[in-house]
Design a protein around this motif. Structure first.
Motif, short mmCIF file in Angstrom:
data_model
loop_
_atom_site.label_atom_id
_atom_site.label_comp_id
_atom_site.label_asym_id
_atom_site.label_seq_id
_atom_site.Cartn_x
_atom_site.Cartn_y
_atom_site.Cartn_z
N LEU A 1 -3.38 12.33 11.79
CA LEU A 1 -3.24 10.76 12.53
C LEU A 1 -3.94 10.83 13.83
O LEU A 1 -4.91 9.88 14.08
CB LEU A 1 -1.75 10.47 12.85
N ARG B 1 -7.40 8.46 14.40
CA ARG B 1 -7.54 7.82 15.63
C ARG B 1 -8.86 8.41 16.35
O ARG B 1 -9.86 7.22 16.70
CB ARG B 1 -6.51 7.87 16.75
N ASP C 1 -7.29 3.11 13.05
CA ASP C 1 -6.14 3.14 13.75
C ASP C 1 -5.24 1.90 13.25
O ASP C 1 -4.57 1.21 13.82
CB ASP C 1 -6.49 2.45 15.45
N LEU D 1 7.12 9.39 9.00
CA LEU D 1 6.13 8.84 9.80
C LEU D 1 6.25 8.10 10.98
O LEU D 1 5.73 8.00 11.81
CB LEU D 1 5.30 8.03 8.61
N ASN D 2 7.48 7.32 10.99
CA ASN D 2 8.05 6.47 11.86
C ASN D 2 8.00 7.31 13.36
O ASN D 2 7.88 7.07 14.64
CB ASN D 2 9.23 6.00 11.98
N VAL E 1 4.00 8.51 14.04
CA VAL E 1 2.93 7.40 13.96
C VAL E 1 2.64 6.96 15.51
O VAL E 1 3.31 7.10 16.61
CB VAL E 1 2.95 6.24 13.30
N ILE E 2 1.21 6.83 15.67
CA ILE E 2 0.66 6.61 16.99
C ILE E 2 0.63 5.28 17.32
O ILE E 2 -0.24 4.68 16.55
CB ILE E 2 -0.67 7.43 17.50
N ARG E 3 1.60 4.44 17.86
CA ARG E 3 1.71 3.20 17.93
C ARG E 3 0.73 2.56 19.12
O ARG E 3 0.07 1.42 18.88
CB ARG E 3 2.96 2.57 17.87
N MET F 1 -1.75 1.91 15.11
CA MET F 1 -1.39 2.41 13.89
C MET F 1 0.14 2.07 13.66
O MET F 1 0.94 1.96 14.42
CB MET F 1 -1.68 3.97 14.12
N VAL G 1 2.98 2.05 10.20
CA VAL G 1 3.41 2.54 8.65
C VAL G 1 3.60 1.40 7.88
O VAL G 1 4.30 0.30 8.12
CB VAL G 1 4.78 3.07 8.93
#
Lengths: 213, 107
Positions: free
Chosen positions: A164, A168, A173, A198-199, A202-204, B1, B3
Motif C-alpha cells: 500500500l 501511494r 491512492d 485491510l481496514n 489501509v492508508i486513509r 485510499m 477499501v
C-alpha cells in the motif's frame, strides 16, 4: 472499466485460445507474433479509441491465460493502445509467476488504474513436483503448488503495508477492491476477514507537509 | 485510499442486502460486474433502457452512500470462436453503457 486483454487462438482457423508461455520450438514465437500483430493490436487500437471517445479508461488485469499477464506485456499493450489503457493490479496473479508485486508497482507506476485485493499462497512442498504452471483444479488444495487466498492469509500485514505504501509512493491512492477466490474460506468469512485486515492497514489520510524535511 | 469490494462473491444476494452487509464492514465502495465471466448480478446493462430500474439502482447506492470504483466485464474479446468473442465485445463495448457509466457513478 476492468477487463482482460483477451487471448486469440494460434491461427485464423483456431477454435480455442492459445496462451504462449515459451519461445521455442519456433512455432510458439510465430503464434505469438501472429496474435499480437494480426489480432491483439488491431482490436485494441480500435477498442481503446472507442473507450476514449466516451471518456472511459480500461484497466486490464494481468492474468495468465491471456496475452497480457505480466508488467512487460501490460506496458506493451498500453504503448499500442494508448494512455487510457492501464492495468487492474492484482498481486495474486503475480506472486505465482515469481514476480514481486511490490517491485512491479515501480515498473507499472502511473499505468495502475485500479487494484484488486487478493492474496496467493505458494507451497514449496508441491512446487518441487509441479513447478508454477499448475493446471490442477483450484479445489485440489493439498496437491497444488499455489492457491488464491484471502488477504492476510498468503502474506501478512507487513507485506501488505509495504504494498500500500509503494502504491501511494507511485501515485495510486484509490480503491483496494476485495476479490474472494479462497477455496479454504467461505465467501462471507473471507470477505469479513479481508475487510477487517485491510481496514486496519489501509492508508486513509493524505500525507500532509513533511515538516521535518 | 479506501477499501472496496468486487461483488460477484455476493452474487446470490440482492444489491440492497449487499450494501447493508458492506456497511457493517465499514465499506462504501463497490466494483460491479456487468457481464462475461464475472456475471452481472448487481448491475444489468438492460437498466439503461429501463429508467425505473436505473432509478432504483441509483437509489439503493445513494441511500447507503455507496460509490462505484469500476464496472467489470472480464472476458475474452479475442476468443477464436467468433460468436463468443462478439458477445464479449458487446458486453465491453456497449455504447450506451459507456456513456451511462458516468450516470451510474452519480448514484
Amino acid at each position: 472499466m476492468v477487463d482482460f486483454s483477451g487471448c486469440p487462438g494460434d491461427s485464423p482457423n483456431a477454435t480455442a485460445p492459445n496462451w504462449v508461455t515459451c519461445p521455442w520450438p519456433p512455432d510458439y514465437r510465430k503464434v505469438l507474433d501472429w496474435q499480437w500483430n494480426e489480432v491483439v493490436s488491431p482490436f485494441w487500437v480500435e477498442h481503446a479509441k472507442f473507450a476514449a471517445d466516451h471518456g472511459v479508461n480500461i484497466a486490464v488485469e494481468m492474468h495468465p491465460g491471456f496475452v497480457v499477464y505480466n508488467p512487460e506485456t501490460m506496458l506493451r499493450l498500453r504503448s499500442i493502445a494508448g494512455k487510457n489503457v492501464g492495468c487492474n493490479f492484482d498481486p495474486s496473479h503475480l506472486f505465482w509467476q515469481n514476480i514481486d508485486p511490490i517491485g512491479a508497482v515501480r515498473v507499472l507506476a502511473d499505468s495502475i488504474f485500479h487494484v484488486h485485493a487478493k492474496d496467493t499462497q505458494l507451497y514449496p512442498s508441491n512446487l518441487v513436483r509441479t513447478g508454477v504452471l499448475d493446471t490442477k483444479p483450484y479445489t485440489e488444495e493439498r496437491d497444488r503448488s499455489w492457491i488464491f487466498r484471502t488477504c492476510g492469509y498468503g502474506h501478512g500485514a507487513e507485506w501488505w503495508s509495504e504494498l500500500l505504501s509503494t502504491l501511494r509512493m507511485f501515485g495510486y491512492d484509490s480503491v483496494l477492491s476485495i476479490e474472494h477466490e479462497d477455496s479454504l474460506l467461505s465467501p462471507g468469512e473471507g470477505l469479513a476477514k479481508a475487510a477487517n485486515f485491510l481496514n486496519s492497514i489501509v492508508i486513509r489520510e493524505q500525507a500532509g507537509v513533511a515538516w521535518w524535511s | 485510499m479506501r477499501v472496496g469490494v468486487f461483488t460477484p462473491l455476493l452474487s446470490q444476494l440482492p444489491l440492497q442486502v449487499v450494501v447493508q452487509k458492506l456497511a457493517e464492514l465499514r465499506i462504501d465502495t463497490v466494483e460491479l460486474g456487468t457481464g462475461n465471466y464475472v456475471g452481472d448480478a448487481h448491475c444489468k446493462l438492460s437498466m439503461l433502457e429501463n429508467p425505473s430500474a436505473l432509478a432504483e439502482f441509483k437509489k439503493v447506492l445513494g441511500d447507503h452512500g455507496v460509490s462505484i470504483s469500476a464496472l467489470s466485464c472480464h472476458g475474452n474479446a479475442l476468443h477464436p470462436e467468433k460468436a463468443f468473442a462478439q458477445r464479449n465485445r458487446e458486453a465491453s463495448q456497449d455504447d450506451s453503457a459507456r456513456r451511462e457509466a458516468g450516470r451510474f457513478h452519480d448514484g
